[in-house]
Write a protein that holds these residues in place. Structure first.
Motif, PDB file in Angstrom:
ATOM      1  N   TYR A 173       1.115  -1.195  -0.021  1.00  0.00           N
ATOM      2  CA  TYR A 173      -0.054   0.089   0.093  1.00  0.00           C
ATOM      3  C   TYR A 173       0.596   1.210   0.024  1.00  0.00           C
ATOM      4  CZ  TYR A 173      -4.067  -2.637   0.492  1.00  0.00           C
ATOM      5  OH  TYR A 173      -5.426  -3.636   0.594  1.00  0.00           O
ATOM      6  N   VAL A 174       1.635   1.213   0.859  1.00  0.00           N
ATOM      7  CA  VAL A 174       2.719   2.467   0.908  1.00  0.00           C
ATOM      8  C   VAL A 174       3.649   2.563  -0.104  1.00  0.00           C
ATOM      9  CG1 VAL A 174       4.600   3.489   2.322  1.00  0.00           C
ATOM     10  CG2 VAL A 174       2.493   2.992   3.718  1.00  0.00           C
TER      11      VAL A 174
ATOM     12  N   ASP B 118       9.888  -5.774  -5.061  1.00  0.00           N
ATOM     13  CA  ASP B 118       9.227  -6.526  -4.131  1.00  0.00           C
ATOM     14  C   ASP B 118       9.755  -8.082  -4.323  1.00  0.00           C
ATOM     15  OD1 ASP B 118       6.382  -5.782  -2.593  1.00  0.00           O
ATOM     16  OD2 ASP B 118       6.549  -8.068  -2.924  1.00  0.00           O
TER      17      ASP B 118
ATOM     18  N   LYS C  82       2.958 -10.315  -8.156  1.00  0.00           N
ATOM     19  CA  LYS C  82       2.554  -9.013  -7.866  1.00  0.00           C
ATOM     20  C   LYS C  82       3.125  -8.162  -9.057  1.00  0.00           C
ATOM     21  CE  LYS C  82       2.089  -7.015  -3.669  1.00  0.00           C
ATOM     22  NZ  LYS C  82       2.568  -6.298  -2.544  1.00  0.00           N
TER      23      LYS C  82
ATOM     24  N   THR D 230       5.943  -3.754   8.889  1.00  0.00           N
ATOM     25  CA  THR D 230       6.274  -3.911  10.217  1.00  0.00           C
ATOM     26  C   THR D 230       5.068  -4.586  10.840  1.00  0.00           C
ATOM     27  OG1 THR D 230       5.809  -1.918  10.560  1.00  0.00           O
ATOM     28  CG2 THR D 230       7.923  -2.178   9.996  1.00  0.00           C
TER      29      THR D 230
ATOM     30  N   GLN E  78      11.649  -7.793   8.084  1.00  0.00           N
ATOM     31  CA  GLN E  78      11.658  -7.450   6.792  1.00  0.00           C
ATOM     32  C   GLN E  78      12.400  -6.042   6.585  1.00  0.00           C
ATOM     33  OE1 GLN E  78       7.614  -6.934   4.907  1.00  0.00           O
ATOM     34  NE2 GLN E  78       6.854  -8.248   6.476  1.00  0.00           N
TER      35      GLN E  78
ATOM     36  N   THR F   5       6.645   2.192   9.189  1.00  0.00           N
ATOM     37  CA  THR F   5       6.353   2.644  10.652  1.00  0.00           C
ATOM     38  C   THR F   5       7.320   1.749  11.625  1.00  0.00           C
ATOM     39  OG1 THR F   5       4.233   3.329  10.080  1.00  0.00           O
ATOM     40  CG2 THR F   5       4.593   3.269  12.466  1.00  0.00           C
TER      41      THR F   5
ATOM     42  N   GLU G 109      -5.506   4.826   4.032  1.00  0.00           N
ATOM     43  CA  GLU G 109      -6.008   3.955   2.690  1.00  0.00           C
ATOM     44  C   GLU G 109      -7.299   4.422   2.426  1.00  0.00           C
ATOM     45  OE1 GLU G 109      -5.763  -0.058   3.643  1.00  0.00           O
ATOM     46  OE2 GLU G 109      -3.778   0.110   4.301  1.00  0.00           O
TER      47      GLU G 109
ATOM     48  N   LYS H 159      -1.689  -2.181  15.485  1.00  0.00           N
ATOM     49  CA  LYS H 159      -0.293  -2.704  15.588  1.00  0.00           C
ATOM     50  C   LYS H 159       0.622  -1.547  16.140  1.00  0.00           C
ATOM     51  CE  LYS H 159       1.974  -2.077  10.944  1.00  0.00           C
ATOM     52  NZ  LYS H 159       2.747  -1.132  11.490  1.00  0.00           N
TER      53      LYS H 159
ATOM     54  N   ARG I 199      -7.090  -6.147   6.904  1.00  0.00           N
ATOM     55  CA  ARG I 199      -6.430  -6.438   8.031  1.00  0.00           C
ATOM     56  C   ARG I 199      -7.064  -5.775   9.379  1.00  0.00           C
ATOM     57  NH1 ARG I 199      -0.578  -4.538   5.677  1.00  0.00           N
ATOM     58  NH2 ARG I 199      -1.764  -3.054   4.614  1.00  0.00           N
TER      59      ARG I 199
HETATM   60  P1  NAD Z   1       2.280  -4.229   2.991  1.00  0.00           P
HETATM   61  O1  NAD Z   1       2.226  -5.616   3.582  1.00  0.00           O
HETATM   62  O2  NAD Z   1       1.082  -4.003   2.056  1.00  0.00           O
HETATM   63  O3  NAD Z   1       3.452  -4.328   1.867  1.00  0.00           O
HETATM   64  C1  NAD Z   1       4.842  -4.677   2.137  1.00  0.00           C
HETATM   65  C2  NAD Z   1       5.537  -5.063   1.086  1.00  0.00           C
HETATM   66  O4  NAD Z   1       6.774  -5.251   1.092  1.00  0.00           O
HETATM   67  C3  NAD Z   1       4.782  -6.429   0.648  1.00  0.00           C
HETATM   68  O5  NAD Z   1       4.338  -6.407  -0.913  1.00  0.00           O
HETATM   69  C4  NAD Z   1       6.056  -7.421   0.576  1.00  0.00           C
HETATM   70  O6  NAD Z   1       6.034  -8.529  -0.255  1.00  0.00           O
HETATM   71  C5  NAD Z   1       7.268  -6.292   0.506  1.00  0.00           C
HETATM   72  N1  NAD Z   1       8.629  -6.897   1.178  1.00  0.00           N
HETATM   73  C6  NAD Z   1       8.746  -7.467   2.052  1.00  0.00           C
HETATM   74  N2  NAD Z   1      10.067  -7.660   2.198  1.00  0.00           N
HETATM   75  C7  NAD Z   1      10.805  -7.240   1.398  1.00  0.00           C
HETATM   76  C8  NAD Z   1      12.303  -7.058   0.745  1.00  0.00           C
HETATM   77  N3  NAD Z   1      13.361  -7.536   1.495  1.00  0.00           N
HETATM   78  N4  NAD Z   1      12.229  -6.658  -0.620  1.00  0.00           N
HETATM   79  C9  NAD Z   1      11.351  -6.203  -1.369  1.00  0.00           C
HETATM   80  N5  NAD Z   1       9.946  -6.242  -0.968  1.00  0.00           N
HETATM   81  C10 NAD Z   1       9.648  -6.497   0.303  1.00  0.00           C
HETATM   82  O7  NAD Z   1       2.530  -2.782   4.143  1.00  0.00           O
HETATM   83  P2  NAD Z   1       1.948  -1.614   3.643  1.00  0.00           P
HETATM   84  O8  NAD Z   1       0.652  -1.281   4.257  1.00  0.00           O
HETATM   85  O9  NAD Z   1       2.468  -0.987   2.659  1.00  0.00           O
HETATM   86  O10 NAD Z   1       2.933  -1.003   5.117  1.00  0.00           O
HETATM   87  C11 NAD Z   1       4.213  -0.683   4.978  1.00  0.00           C
HETATM   88  C12 NAD Z   1       4.690   0.164   6.380  1.00  0.00           C
HETATM   89  O11 NAD Z   1       4.121   1.235   5.994  1.00  0.00           O
HETATM   90  C13 NAD Z   1       4.534  -0.574   7.589  1.00  0.00           C
HETATM   91  O12 NAD Z   1       5.142  -0.234   8.361  1.00  0.00           O
HETATM   92  C14 NAD Z   1       3.165   0.323   7.732  1.00  0.00           C
HETATM   93  O13 NAD Z   1       2.918   0.473   9.270  1.00  0.00           O
HETATM   94  C15 NAD Z   1       3.426   1.591   7.275  1.00  0.00           C
HETATM   95  N6  NAD Z   1       2.375   2.512   7.048  1.00  0.00           N
HETATM   96  C16 NAD Z   1       1.003   1.865   6.256  1.00  0.00           C
HETATM   97  C17 NAD Z   1      -0.187   2.599   6.000  1.00  0.00           C
HETATM   98  C18 NAD Z   1      -1.138   2.061   5.361  1.00  0.00           C
HETATM   99  O14 NAD Z   1      -2.145   2.635   5.462  1.00  0.00           O
HETATM  100  N7  NAD Z   1      -1.158   0.915   4.878  1.00  0.00           N
HETATM  101  C19 NAD Z   1       0.063   4.032   6.236  1.00  0.00           C
HETATM  102  C20 NAD Z   1       1.220   4.454   6.609  1.00  0.00           C
HETATM  103  C21 NAD Z   1       2.409   3.660   6.986  1.00  0.00           C
END
Ligand code: NAD
Length: 459
Positions: A10-11, A30, A35, A86, A99, A122, A155, A266, A330
């Motif tokens: 997402y981020v 990724d 994907k 995270t 990760q 985060t 989101e 979380k 989630r």
């Molecule tokens: P997500 O699970 O949707 O995406 C994480 C991605 O990272 C996955 O596609 C995974 O396959 C990939 N990944 C993992 N290890 C990797 C590596 N070594 N190399 C390449 N790709 C790898 O998570 P998200 O919702 O995007 O959140 C990511 C971070 O941002 C978290 O820490 C979250 O707390 C923070 N955040 C999320 C939001 C939200 O609304 N989703 C908003 C602000 C901050």
């Protein structure tokens, strides 16, 4: 500028697509090959309004690339964003940094020039220090600065949030890194986005504090909703009146089934762990977390009360995602509520505009339906669980005809109670005050607004 984004969730995907839109050349990485293959064809793996079009434009302009190899992306990049997950560790509330550490190791191996590694994930206070130590241990020769650059997108409105952020936080003590980040964000700061530069630990704490405050606000208005019900007030008017105070603001004052999603639960848990470790208790946050957990656990009792028991009843869930305009489930309320309803003996049918694919996987035993009317067919009770606008526009007369008994539990206060009652439904919202004419209608017809209070006999 050349940018690498590690983690295309997402981020990462929204960040990468928006930076490409602003004119940067972005390579997203990724580990999920499927994907990446879909993204290369312009197919988004997640639903976020406006994102599809932005990804397509980035691909067409040759400014957005998707690869599986971190080294390819990092080698030429001036800024490398870490956007990996995270999640909460399996045991306890601590953030799992696996990760992030893996990404840091992979980045270290690929560094070739002065590079800013910006942690957008985060992460607990001190993680930036750990990432820097990890990289320096593996590559003592590397010219690198690790900065904290937390992300605040929501989101459902992520593309707009990214293009017009209410603030950009950069945590670094490195002057070169500060300049690089200022240059990177110039298209946004030049149109008014405030850039706050601070030290790395403070930047990390800004993110957690913001999410904790929002969680506290939601948990509090939910308790005020219950109080409103108990004392004959209307929480919608209370929230409106309170939110007009500029010191409070109207955001996060919508009562509901309890907060969920990938962040608040979380991040609250992780911040509580940090506070315990630091010996600086966060009692207010701890109380909000407990109140939210109780609220989610109590939903099944609320619904049982409104349905007059659950055995052999059919309950329809309208909305399964944790909020509208996303396909993200989630920590959604549906994940605890649906199994609890099934366990209590109800049959559960459901419809969600975007979350069905994931819900099929996560909610076995729930009958997934093609639209809200089909979902309510033969049902004893419809529960509005997510605030999708299309549920506010339901044809209630049509809906009523499909149901065995017309009862609505509106856990988002989305549907006008008067319209629901006039359409022949019994209606239970959250913290709503029953207007006199509806009270009268209820007395005459046996239908009307049903109290949802947490105590008292089933209605
Ligand atoms: P997500 O699970 O949707 O995406 C994480 C991605 O990272 C996955 O596609 C995974 O396959 C990939 N990944 C993992 N290890 C990797 C590596 N070594 N190399 C390449 N790709 C790898 O998570 P998200 O919702 O995007 O959140 C990511 C971070 O941002 C978290 O820490 C979250 O707390 C923070 N955040 C999320 C939001 C939200 O609304 N989703 C908003 C602000 C901050």
């Amino acid at each position: 500028m050349r940018i690498a984004v590690i983690g295309t969730g997402y981020v990462g995907l929204v960040t990468g697509a928006c930076l490409a839109h602003q004119g940067h050349v972005v390579t997203c990485v990724d580990t999920d090959a499927e994907k990446l293959a879909r993204l290369r064809q312009g197919v988004c793996p997640l639903y976020e309004p406006g994102l599809d079009a932005m990804v397509s434009r980035g691909l067409k302009a040759n400014r957005l690339h998707f690869v599986g190899d971190t080294a390819v992306a990092v080698a030429e990049a001036e800024v490398v964003f870490i956007c990996v997950g995270t999640p909460t560790q399996a045991a306890g509330g601590e953030a799992d940094l696996g990760q992030v550490r893996t990404a840091a190791v992979e980045i270290a191996a690929a560094l070739r020039r002065f590079t800013v590694v910006a942690v957008k994930s985060t992460v607990p206070v001190g993680t930036g220090d750990e990432v820097e130590a990890l990289i320096r241990r593996r590559r003592p020769d590397a010219d690198v600065a690790v900065v904290s650059n937390p992300e605040f997108l929501r989101e459902g409105t992520a593309v707009g949030d990214c293009q017009k952020p209410d603030r950009i936080i950069v945590g670094t003590g490195d002057a070169r890194a500060r300049d690089v980040m200022a240059r990177l964000y110039a298209p946004l700061t030049s149109t008014g986005a405030p850039l706050v530069v601070t030290d790395r630990r403070s930047a990390e704490l800004v993110k957690y504090t913001a999410n904790a405050l929002l969680a506290i606000k939601i948990a509090f208005i939910n308790e005020i909703a219950d109080l409103s019900e108990a004392v004959g007030a209307d929480v919608e008017d209370v929230a409106h009146g309170v939110g007009l105070d500029p010191r409070i603001g109207p955001g996060a004052l919508r009562p509901g089934p309890g907060y969920g999603g990938s962040c608040f639960p979380k991040d609250s848990a992780a911040l509580l762990t940090t506070s315990q470790r630091a010996g600086a208790a966060l009692r207010i946050l701890a109380a909000a977390v407990e109140a939210n957990t109780r609220r989610k656990q109590g939903l099944v009792d609320r619904i049982a009360r409104a349905a007059g028991g659950l055995t052999n009843k059919t309950v329809t869930l309208l909305g399964l995602t944790f909020k509208a305009d996303t396909d993200d489930l989630r920590e959604a309320a549906s994940l605890t509520l649906a199994p609890a309803l099934l366990k209590a003996g109800a049959a559960v049918r459901a419809y969600d505009p975007k979350g069905m694919a994931e819900a099929r996987r996560l909610l076995p035993g729930v009958e997934m339906c093609t639209d809200p009317y089909a979902a309510c067919w033969g049902s004893d009770l419809a529960v509005v669980l997510t605030e999708w606008p299309q549920f506010a526009a339901l044809d209630l007369a049509r809906l009523r005809k499909t149901m065995r008994s017309p009862a609505l539990v509106d856990l988002r206060n989305l549907i006008d109670p008067a319209t629901a009652v006039r359409s022949g439904f019994s209606y239970a919202g959250i913290g709503r005050h029953l207007p006199a004419e509806l009270e009268k209608a209820r007395a005459e017809t046996g239908r009307g607004i049903v109290p949802m209070a947490t105590t008292g006999a089933p209605v």
